[in-house]
Structures are given as C-alpha cells and as structure tokens.
Design a protein around this motif. Structure first.
Motif, short mmCIF file in Angstrom:
data_model
loop_
_atom_site.label_atom_id
_atom_site.label_comp_id
_atom_site.label_asym_id
_atom_site.label_seq_id
_atom_site.Cartn_x
_atom_site.Cartn_y
_atom_site.Cartn_z
N ILE A 26 0.88 -1.17 0.00
CA ILE A 26 0.00 0.00 0.00
C ILE A 26 0.91 1.21 0.00
N TYR A 27 0.88 1.95 -1.09
CA TYR A 27 1.83 3.04 -1.29
C TYR A 27 1.24 4.37 -0.78
N PHE A 28 1.73 4.78 0.36
CA PHE A 28 1.35 6.08 0.93
C PHE A 28 2.56 7.02 0.91
N ASP A 29 3.41 6.87 -0.09
CA ASP A 29 4.62 7.69 -0.19
C ASP A 29 4.62 8.53 -1.46
N GLY A 30 3.43 8.93 -1.92
CA GLY A 30 3.32 9.71 -3.15
C GLY A 30 4.18 10.96 -3.20
N PRO A 31 4.29 11.74 -2.10
CA PRO A 31 5.12 12.94 -2.16
C PRO A 31 6.58 12.67 -2.47
N GLY A 32 7.05 11.47 -2.15
CA GLY A 32 8.42 11.11 -2.46
C GLY A 32 8.58 10.56 -3.87
N GLY A 33 7.47 10.27 -4.52
CA GLY A 33 7.47 9.72 -5.86
C GLY A 33 6.36 8.69 -6.01
N THR A 34 5.59 8.83 -7.08
CA THR A 34 4.50 7.89 -7.32
C THR A 34 5.01 6.63 -8.01
N GLN A 35 4.15 5.64 -8.08
CA GLN A 35 4.44 4.49 -8.92
C GLN A 35 4.29 4.89 -10.39
N MET A 36 4.88 4.10 -11.28
CA MET A 36 4.90 4.46 -12.70
C MET A 36 3.75 3.79 -13.43
N ALA A 37 3.03 4.58 -14.22
CA ALA A 37 1.93 4.06 -15.00
C ALA A 37 2.44 3.22 -16.17
N GLN A 38 1.63 2.25 -16.58
CA GLN A 38 2.04 1.36 -17.67
C GLN A 38 2.34 2.14 -18.95
N GLN A 39 1.59 3.22 -19.19
CA GLN A 39 1.83 4.02 -20.39
C GLN A 39 3.23 4.63 -20.39
N CYS A 359 3.85 1.56 2.74
CA CYS A 359 5.01 2.41 2.48
C CYS A 359 4.69 3.82 2.95
N ILE A 360 5.22 4.16 4.11
CA ILE A 360 5.02 5.48 4.71
C ILE A 360 6.40 6.05 5.00
N ALA A 361 6.59 7.32 4.72
CA ALA A 361 7.93 7.92 4.81
C ALA A 361 8.14 8.63 6.14
N ASP A 362 9.41 8.83 6.49
CA ASP A 362 9.77 9.60 7.67
C ASP A 362 10.99 10.45 7.36
N GLY A 363 11.16 11.56 8.10
CA GLY A 363 12.32 12.42 7.91
C GLY A 363 11.93 13.88 7.84
N HIS A 364 12.88 14.72 7.41
CA HIS A 364 12.58 16.15 7.26
C HIS A 364 12.19 16.51 5.84
N PHE A 365 12.38 15.56 4.90
CA PHE A 365 11.95 15.70 3.51
C PHE A 365 12.52 16.96 2.85
N TYR A 366 13.69 17.34 3.29
CA TYR A 366 14.42 18.50 2.77
C TYR A 366 13.70 19.83 3.04
N ALA A 367 12.63 19.79 3.79
CA ALA A 367 12.03 21.03 4.29
C ALA A 367 12.69 21.33 5.63
#
Length: 413
Positions: A26-39, A359-367
């Motif tokens: 379960i991808y909850f890390d969209g701000p770090g990068g999404t999954q890639m579409a088949q197209q 998939c959940i991210a942690d950190g300062h995310f460069y902010a």
C-alpha cells in the motif's frame, strides 16, 4: 463531472497488482514519488527497443529522437499551459534550479535582495541563497506561522521591496500539504519587477496548473511525482529565457529551450514522460489535450479530496499525536505529517512496513528550515502519509486501523 474510476486507474500500475499470490504494498509515499503508469513504462520500452539515437542525424532513429523531444515539450505545454519552447528538461528539479540560478547571475548584484520561504523544500531555497551569496545580495525569508502551518503573507510589502530581484516560493508544502497563496506573492513581486520562481513539484500531481494564468517567470516540476520516470522539468517564460546567460558548451544551441539542456538528455525518460501525460489525459474529457488534462486533474483532485477529508478528520481526533496541518479554511493537498511524542518517526514507519505492508515515509523531507523551526528533528522528523489517485478509501481505513493498533500497543502499553 463523473467520479474517477479508481479500479480502472489502479489497473494501469504494475506495482499495484498482486504477483504470485503476494499482495502489493500500500503506497502512501506519493510525495516522495508515485508508482509508474504502464503508459510511461511502455513509452520508455518502445524508445529503448525501437532503436536509440542521439539528436540531429539524417537517419530515421535520430530524426525520431528529435521528434520525441518536440512531442515531450508539447505534452508538458498542454499539461501546464505554457509554450513548448518554454519547456526545458534536466536530470531533476534541483539540478535545473542550480543551473537556472547560475544563469540569473547577471540579474543580481551586491545590495540586492532575494526572498525565499521557511516552508519550502531546500531545492527552492539553496539555489537562490547560493546565488545571493555569490553576488553579495541579501536573503530574506517569508516566515512560517508555526501555529497555522501557513506562510505569513501579511507583511509582503515590507518584505518584498524595490531591492528585491527574485522571489522563490513553493506552490504546496511537501510536508503539510498547505497550498500557498502564490498569486498574492506573485502580484507583490511583479509590483517591484522581481523575478518569480515557483516550485510546483508537489503541486502538479494534485492540482490543475496554468503557467500563463499564474504569471510567474519560472516553474519547476518532476515527472516521477506524477506517474512518470525520474526527469526534471523547467518552464521559463520566453521573455526571460531568451535573456538567460546559460553556462554551456560553445558549439551547443543558442536558442531556447535547447541552450539550457546541456549534454545529451535522457531520451527514454522523455518518452516515459509523454506516456505519463498520456495516462493522465485518459481520465479527462474535452476537445483538446489541454482540456482533457485539466478535466483529468480536476477529477483526480476530487477523488483525493474525498480521501483527504476522511483522513484529516481521523488524525485530528488522535490525542497521542501532534498533527502538523493547517485549518479547514486553508486548501491542502492529500499530504499529512505528524509526530508521536516519545516515539522516533522511523519506528512508526518501520512498524507499518512490517505489520501492514504500507510504504510510509519519515524524515525532514528537505524542508529542513521548517523542521528546525517546528522542532521535529530530535524525533527523526515527521511521519508523512501522502496519497495519490490510485489510493482507495479501503487503504485509508486500513491505515486508520494500523495507527490505532500502534498507539494501543506502543504508546499505551
């Protein structure tokens, strides 16, 4: 407008499919990068397997690469409503921003002022701070309100003055999701003839963007945040772009946008970018690609806001966590940041990965300026849950169950 067909949309992502009886993450890390579409995958494979070539040759595969770049610019132009010749590609947003900053050296002199924000990802801070340092200019910050998680915009006239030559602001926070009132900032900057830079990396995946209507000078985004490969995009208003003194090889093209694109570009990534934009277009309606893309982004936005309302209400009701989110009156992307006092952020995200396949991210995310100001670094930064259009209400419910279990077993033992 009809609702987004999420099941059909999810079917376009190989990473979201069950493989060998194993459930997908379960991808909850969209701000770090999404999954890639088949197209996007198909576009990259088609270019790689169909015969790769560099530019400006007489043979067919080289001509095909020339056309690929032209089509890539046209696709981005329709997505962001700019002119194709205003679109330049690069390794990523950060690299492009430093390149543009270096090219703006002739516009900044000692004693001038550059304005950045305390909220932004450092990719929209450090290139301009470095430029100011190199030129002897002064840096001023639009402050973050630590209570509302919004920028303090009531003092723009005092902050952005006749000395101001450049203003850089993010359209949306990649941590709190706050969508900034960039039009107010742009209007003030333009009143003193300052160059305006917008970081739209976190905004483009969630909001319809109109470069012409915004009236900024420079806008950055990245395809891997909206279902494509790792490639950065810079949109620079032609009137400014023509004047940029770009550091480049002597024989390289002088015209825009080619003069900013030093060296051979990642052609297969541009093919993937076209595929990603084609994927977005599929979910919209209209007579033109621009209309279909705008319609699709509006549909995506509506779906994500339904999930946002649910998750926002849930997180605000958990007394054991500190929720870093603006009020209901402030528009926000589906991006949520919180901390749990006494618990390291990595402990939370590791637990979710192990126990809930999330998939959940942690950190300062460069902010990092905002992280310092809000005092989250001793806890390992924030826990960030970021949604994408392929996320579902069932996944949100599953996260809610997981967080309640974590608090029950780890916080209230």
């Amino acid at each position: 407008m009809s609702t987004l067909a999420v099941a059909d949309l999810r079917a376009c992502f190989p990473a979201l499919q069950e493989k060998g009886g194993k459930k997908p993450y379960i991808y909850f890390d969209g701000p770090g990068g999404t999954q890639m579409a088949q197209q996007a995958i198909d576009g990259m494979l088609a270019y790689i397997t169909g015969g790769m070539a560099n530019l400006h040759g007489a043979f067919p595969t080289s001509v095909g690469t020339d056309n690929l770049l032209l089509e890539g610019r046209k696709a981005v132009a329709d997505l962001l409503h700019c002119a194709p010749e205003e679109v330049a590609f690069g390794q990523n947003m950060t690299t492009l921003a430093f390149s543009v900053a270096r090219s703006l050296g002739g516009f900044i002199k000692a004693g001038d002022e550059v304005v950045v924000t305390e909220m932004d990802h450092r990719a929209n801070v450090d290139p301009w701070v470095t430029l100011a340092k190199d030129k002897g200019a002064h840096v001023r910050f639009i402050e973050l309100n630590p209570e509302t998680y919004t920028l303090k915009l009531d003092y723009l006239e005092e902050l952005i003055t006749e000395k101001t030559k450049l203003v850089a602001v993010g359209m949306s926070s990649n941590v709190t999701g706050t969508v900034n009132d960039v039009r107010k900032v742009i209007a003030r900057a333009k009143a003193v003839n300052a160059i305006v830079v917008l970081d739209a990396v976190h905004a483009v995946p969630h909001l319809p963007i109109d470069f012409q209507e915004l009236g900024c000078d420079i806008l950055f985004c990245s395809a891997y945040k909206f279902f494509g490969p790792h490639i950065g995009i810079a949109v620079i208003a032609a009137t400014l772009f023509e004047k940029l003194q770009v550091y480049k090889l002597a024989p390289a093209p002088q015209q825009i946008p080619d003069k900013l694109e030093t060296g051979t570009q990642n052609h297969e990534a541009i093919a993937g970018l076209i595929g990603a934009i084609t994927f977005i277009e599929r979910w919209g309606e209209g007579a033109s690609r621009r209309e279909r893309l705008t319609s699709a982004m509006q549909r995506i936005e509506r779906h994500e806001q339904q999930l946002t309302t649910r998750l926002d209400n849930f997180l605000r009701q958990i007394p054991e966590l500190k929720f870093y989110r603006a009020s209901e009156a402030t528009y926000k992307t589906p991006t949520f940041a919180f901390t749990i006092p006494g618990i390291k952020a990595r402990e939370v995200t590791s637990w979710f990965a192990e126990n809930y396949n999330m998939c959940i991210a942690d950190g300062h995310f460069y902010a990092s300026t905002m992280a310092d100001k809000l005092g989250v670094n001793p806890m390992g930064g924030w826990v960030r849950v970021g949604l994408a259009p392929y996320n579902t209400m069932e996944e949100v419910t599953r996260f809610e169950q997981g967080l309640q279990e974590f608090i029950r077993t780890k916080v209230r033992p």
